[in-house]
Design a protein around this motif. Structure first.
Motif, PDB file in Angstrom:
ATOM      1  N   LEU A  49      42.785  53.156  58.187  1.00 35.98           N
ATOM      2  CA  LEU A  49      42.742  54.203  57.023  1.00 35.98           C
ATOM      3  C   LEU A  49      44.127  54.413  56.446  1.00 35.98           C
ATOM      4  CD1 LEU A  49      40.371  56.866  58.710  1.00 35.98           C
ATOM      5  CD2 LEU A  49      39.795  55.061  57.316  1.00 35.98           C
ATOM      6  N   PRO A  50      44.128  54.474  55.240  1.00 39.78           N
ATOM      7  CA  PRO A  50      45.335  54.741  54.631  1.00 39.78           C
ATOM      8  C   PRO A  50      46.136  55.917  55.356  1.00 39.78           C
ATOM      9  CG  PRO A  50      43.664  54.687  52.924  1.00 39.78           C
ATOM     10  CD  PRO A  50      43.060  54.558  54.324  1.00 39.78           C
ATOM     11  N   VAL A  51      47.326  56.142  55.056  1.00 43.31           N
ATOM     12  CA  VAL A  51      48.117  57.255  55.673  1.00 43.31           C
ATOM     13  C   VAL A  51      47.844  58.547  55.074  1.00 43.31           C
ATOM     14  CG1 VAL A  51      50.694  57.888  55.908  1.00 43.31           C
ATOM     15  CG2 VAL A  51      50.162  55.483  55.934  1.00 43.31           C
ATOM     16  N   ARG A  52      47.660  58.516  53.796  1.00 46.18           N
ATOM     17  CA  ARG A  52      47.161  59.944  53.542  1.00 46.18           C
ATOM     18  C   ARG A  52      46.014  60.339  54.126  1.00 46.18           C
ATOM     19  NH1 ARG A  52      48.907  62.215  48.694  1.00 46.18           N
ATOM     20  NH2 ARG A  52      46.690  63.223  48.610  1.00 46.18           N
ATOM     21  N   THR A  53      45.088  59.459  54.189  1.00 43.08           N
ATOM     22  CA  THR A  53      43.718  60.040  54.928  1.00 43.08           C
ATOM     23  C   THR A  53      43.966  60.488  56.312  1.00 43.08           C
ATOM     24  OG1 THR A  53      42.573  58.279  53.329  1.00 43.08           O
ATOM     25  CG2 THR A  53      41.369  59.465  55.122  1.00 43.08           C
ATOM     26  N   ARG A  54      44.750  59.591  57.194  1.00 47.68           N
ATOM     27  CA  ARG A  54      45.037  59.798  58.357  1.00 47.68           C
ATOM     28  C   ARG A  54      45.783  61.033  58.619  1.00 47.68           C
ATOM     29  NH1 ARG A  54      47.893  54.230  59.898  1.00 47.68           N
ATOM     30  NH2 ARG A  54      48.096  55.333  61.938  1.00 47.68           N
ATOM     31  N   VAL A  55      46.767  61.469  57.530  1.00 45.45           N
ATOM     32  CA  VAL A  55      47.183  62.896  57.804  1.00 45.45           C
ATOM     33  C   VAL A  55      46.459  64.040  57.762  1.00 45.45           C
ATOM     34  CG1 VAL A  55      48.866  64.258  56.557  1.00 45.45           C
ATOM     35  CG2 VAL A  55      49.435  61.881  56.996  1.00 45.45           C
ATOM     36  N   PHE A  56      45.359  63.681  56.698  1.00 45.46           N
ATOM     37  CA  PHE A  56      44.421  64.694  56.488  1.00 45.46           C
ATOM     38  C   PHE A  56      43.589  64.870  57.625  1.00 45.46           C
ATOM     39  CE2 PHE A  56      40.302  66.430  54.522  1.00 45.46           C
ATOM     40  CZ  PHE A  56      41.067  67.547  53.629  1.00 45.46           C
ATOM     41  N   HIS A  57      43.216  63.649  58.389  1.00 48.05           N
ATOM     42  CA  HIS A  57      42.186  63.802  59.684  1.00 48.05           C
ATOM     43  C   HIS A  57      43.091  64.553  60.722  1.00 48.05           C
ATOM     44  CE1 HIS A  57      39.160  60.499  58.059  1.00 48.05           C
ATOM     45  NE2 HIS A  57      39.165  61.587  57.346  1.00 48.05           N
ATOM     46  N   LEU A  58      44.323  64.216  60.810  1.00 49.04           N
ATOM     47  CA  LEU A  58      45.112  64.772  61.779  1.00 49.04           C
ATOM     48  C   LEU A  58      45.125  66.286  61.730  1.00 49.04           C
ATOM     49  CD1 LEU A  58      47.216  64.760  63.999  1.00 49.04           C
ATOM     50  CD2 LEU A  58      49.090  64.498  62.149  1.00 49.04           C
ATOM     51  N   VAL A  59      45.164  66.644  60.448  1.00 49.85           N
ATOM     52  CA  VAL A  59      45.372  68.392  60.542  1.00 49.85           C
ATOM     53  C   VAL A  59      43.877  68.739  60.763  1.00 49.85           C
ATOM     54  CG1 VAL A  59      45.404  70.166  58.968  1.00 49.85           C
ATOM     55  CG2 VAL A  59      47.151  68.078  58.620  1.00 49.85           C
ATOM     56  N   GLU A  60      42.896  68.018  60.475  1.00 50.44           N
ATOM     57  CA  GLU A  60      41.606  68.522  60.801  1.00 50.44           C
ATOM     58  C   GLU A  60      41.145  68.754  62.417  1.00 50.44           C
ATOM     59  OE1 GLU A  60      37.886  67.086  58.432  1.00 50.44           O
ATOM     60  OE2 GLU A  60      39.414  65.683  57.657  1.00 50.44           O
ATOM     61  N   PHE A  61      41.987  67.420  63.071  1.00 53.48           N
ATOM     62  CA  PHE A  61      41.685  67.691  64.528  1.00 53.48           C
ATOM     63  C   PHE A  61      42.627  68.728  65.104  1.00 53.48           C
ATOM     64  CE2 PHE A  61      40.021  63.364  64.395  1.00 53.48           C
ATOM     65  CZ  PHE A  61      39.334  63.317  65.603  1.00 53.48           C
TER      66      PHE A  61
END
Length: 795
Positions: free
Chosen positions: A722-734
């Motif tokens: 996934l793109p870095v922006r999407t991965r950062v967003f998912h990290l915060v969700e976790f």
């Protein structure tokens, strides 16, 4: 052949001793005459200067010299049993101070001393050269080992003593270490300097703390300090603090102090009761059944709610008593507590600073319980109304004519449970039964137990924390260690550049061709034309060095000599849009080794913790130490205004976490800084029309903004494609939705810890009627800012 004996040279009749001494000493046993050895003479003089004229020795006077002399006497005896004695001077044993020490060194090294106190080489008998050299080397090593003994710096001065103990009586697990330090100086002379603390786990140096300037004068000085969290992987690991006091003229050794810290794979909750501890041992202090103190202490424990006995203390609740005067006045200092209880008799004794710090800590995720059955101050009622503010109610609490607390809606006596932004507040009015179901439910609410767990207990069930089928292994059996799945390695891989582009091949080939032309035909023709071919021995190295520097400059210009810095900032918002807590995760990838300095006043900075699953295997029996971060240096007031220094090596990525409770002046300006976050409510976000309007407003401020409303389930994926922006967003969700570890199968949140893990960032209870609104923007390249807002029924 029998050893031959040699006689010492006599410079005068007065120098002749009436005692004969045999010069027999280990390998320096004389066998045959020898010539002067200038190297040994220089060595003895240097050794004498080092021991006699050292700065520490000049301060300590004869005490340090006497200790050095006694050490030499024990290690190098003058007299060997069964042999007569002949020494340099008959007064060697009686000569004080410098003279005696010089005589002693001369005897040890085989030299004599004449009347003018100049060393002259002794006649050496037939001894092998290597034996002499070995003994001299041994003497050097021995004298170096006496550095801490011979010099005054290493002498423990009994006038200065240090006592270190936990500030609140016990340490919270996986949290900062609040300590109380007492320095006692028993001399009327003023002593000024700095206290230095170095802490270790076994032999691993983790950090150094240097206090502000202190002045001691015939008494004790108390200081409170909070050290960063420390991982203790197994029961054999020892956490120790080496203390020193640096004065203007010397360094005082304050010995090593061992401090008990809970193990990493155990969970220790701390509940603090704001009251004076008993002055003498009585039934109440012993915790005997039937006393109010014992019932309150027992009611604050979580262990009885679980279905298994915590035989190995995997989870335990410690109840400590904190005098009202010692309650912290800084919000960050409350990170040593999970819950704070203030009885009715101590409410009036709290200062404005303590109340402000408590308010900030509660809104950032802390838990406060208040019991009042007597009149309170109007200012305290205003604080309660601000914490429990409801837009539909003018004031949650009022006062009677007598000053007693009275709810706007409800009975005069009872227990009120409030969500105060990210934290919890329990207000008990009137008489209180600590064994009643209402109070037990309030205790679970303070510890942020999940809503469905509270309902299970109300129906007569106990909490099941057994591992699910097929999940048993030797790594995490019934372990309450912090969840570090999203550890440093995963975040580093996400934030670091995916590719690094090198210097173009055309540029490299062009520079190489030019270099070959310069050193081959250029060197040959030019030097041949001026008939100076021998200069090639200078021109060739110079040209090589010049082109090497050229390649370095080109590489720095192309790859970038500046350090790579990226960050993820998580800002938790209040109902009115003000920041309650900021958490910044920084990645620093330096292009060259350097020292990084950060200044902090209202924030708390620690290294990101490594994954300790392997270290904690089989309840810490693996004996594998975690990969600790290199030692950090803290200078100033912890956790007040201080400076953090750390050394970072070239091309070595380092992660750190900075926590701020309350408003953060360092929060960067983002495209969403002008947005009115009070528009985000539970009613509006649960309606499609409301979400569409919010999305339109946010995209008008930042077209690349990402937003989501978390409810019931987690749909994020940690996929490297996934793109870095999407991965950062998912990290915060976790981080928001932690629900897989043993602890978070019971609780939905923990009070702020500021540790190098993410568990105190969890804020979502999927079993309750609440949601989390998440919005992410990018302030500049590689710096992401994520806003979170917890939406509950009350706000």
């Amino acid at each position: 052949m029998k050893n031959r004996r040699c006689k010492s040279r006599r410079s005068s009749e007065e120098h002749i001793s009436n005692v004969t001494v045999e010069r027999k000493f280990i390998g320096l046993c004389p066998k045959r005459p020898c010539r002067r050895n200038k190297d040994e003479l220089v060595f003895v003089n240097l050794l004498w200067v080092w021991l006699i004229n050292a700065k520490a020795a000049s301060v300590a006077g004869s005490a340090a010299k006497q200790m050095a002399l006694e050490s030499l006497d024990r290690a190098f005896p003058l007299v060997r049993p069964g042999h007569p004695v002949k020494c340099i001077n008959s007064s060697d044993r009686q000569s004080p101070g410098d003279t005696r020490l010089r005589h002693r060194l001369a005897c040890v090294t085989g030299f004599e001393n004449d009347r003018q106190s100049h060393f002259t080489p002794h006649r050496r008998c037939s001894a092998r050269t290597w034996i002499v050299k070995v003994n001299l080397l041994f003497l050097i090593l021995f004298c170096l080992s006496l550095t801490r003994t011979a010099e005054a710096d290493g002498v423990i001065d009994k006038r200065l003593r240090l006592n270190i103990q936990p500030r609140f009586g016990a340490m919270r697990g996986q949290a900062p270490l609040p300590l109380k330090i007492a320095l006692t100086w028993s001399d009327p002379q003023l002593l000024e300097g700095h206290l230095i603390l170095r802490w270790y786990v076994n032999q691993t140096h983790l950090g150094t703390y240097t206090s502000p300037a202190m002045a001691l004068s015939s008494g004790s000085v108390m200081r409170n300090v909070m050290l960063p969290p420390v991982i203790i992987p197994n029961e054999e690991s020892i956490f120790s603090i080496q203390a020193e006091f640096l004065a203007e003229d010397r360094l005082y050794d304050l010995e090593v102090h061992d401090i008990f810290i809970p193990l990493d794979w155990r969970r220790t909750f701390i509940a603090g009761i704001c009251r004076e501890p008993p002055l003498q041992i009585d039934k109440s202090s012993l915790g005997l059944p039937g006393t109010d103190s014992a019932r309150l202490t027992q009611s604050l424990r979580l262990e009885p709610f679980f279905n298994v006995a915590m035989n190995n203390r995997e989870l335990s609740t410690m109840v400590v008593e904190v005098p009202p005067a010692e309650l912290p006045t800084r919000p960050l200092e409350y990170m040593g507590f999970d819950v704070v209880i203030v009885p009715t008799e101590n409410i009036a004794s709290l200062t404005d600073g303590q109340l402000r710090a408590l308010t900030t800590w509660i809104e950032a995720g802390g838990s406060l319980g208040i019991h009042t059955d007597s009149p309170v101050e109007p200012s305290f009622v205003e604080i309660l109304n601000r914490l429990t503010g409801d837009p539909d109610v003018d004031a949650t609490y009022m006062q009677t004519k007598e000053g007693r607390l009275l709810p706007s809606v409800g009975d005069v006596q009872g227990i009120d449970l409030h969500h105060c932004e990210l934290g919890r507040l329990v207000v008990a009015r009137g008489g209180l039964d600590y064994e009643s179901p209402e109070w037990q439910r309030a205790v679970q609410f303070l510890f942020k137990v999940r809503h469905h767990r509270i309902e299970e207990w109300a129906e007569g069930e106990v909490w099941d924390v057994e591992m699910p089928p097929g999940f048993f292994d030797y790594i995490r059996p019934l372990s309450f260690q912090p969840e570090r799945t999203l550890a440093a390695a995963w975040i580093e891989e996400m934030l670091l550049p995916q590719t690094i582009e090198g210097i173009p091949l055309v540029t490299v080939c062009s520079i190489l061709g030019l270099f070959l032309l310069m050193i081959a035909p250029g060197d040959y023709l030019l030097l041949g034309w001026i008939k100076r071919r021998r200069w090639t021995w200078v021109l060739f190295p110079a040209m090589s060095l010049l082109f090497t520097l050229l390649m370095i400059k080109l590489a720095e210009a192309h790859l970038g000599s500046a350090n790579l810095e990226r960050s993820i900032t998580i800002v938790d918002l209040a109902r009115d849009g003000r920041p309650l807590r900021s958490t910044r995760i920084d990645l620093l990838y330096p292009a060259f080794s350097r020292q990084v300095v950060n200044e902090h006043e209202t924030s708390w900075m620690v290294p990101v913790e490594p994954d300790t699953a392997e270290s904690n295997a089989q309840h810490g029996m693996a004996r594998i130490m975690p990969d600790y971060e290199s030692a950090w240096d803290y200078t100033g007031s912890l956790p007040g205004r201080h400076v953090v220094q750390r050394d970072i090596r070239q091309w070595s990525p380092r992660l750190s976490r900075t926590t701020t409770l309350g408003s953060d002046p360092l929060t960067e300006e983002t495209p969403l800084s002008g947005f009115d976050w009070s528009q985000v409510t539970l009613d509006r976000t649960t309606q499609p029309a409301g979400m569409a309007q919010l999305s339109e407003t946010l995209h008008g401020l930042d077209p690349d903004v990402e937003m989501k409303l978390m409810q019931n389930t987690l749909n994020a994926r940690l996929d490297k494609t996934l793109p870095v922006r999407t991965r950062v967003f998912h990290l915060v969700e976790f981080m928001t939705y932690i629900a897989d570890s043993h602890l978070f199968r019971v609780v939905s949140q923990v009070s702020p810890t500021g540790a190098g893990n993410w568990e105190d960032l969890a804020m979502y209870d999927y079993s309750d009627d609440q949601s989390v609104f998440i919005v992410m923007t990018e302030s500049r390249d590689g710096h992401y800012v994520v806003y979170r807002k917890l939406l509950t029924k009350e706000n």
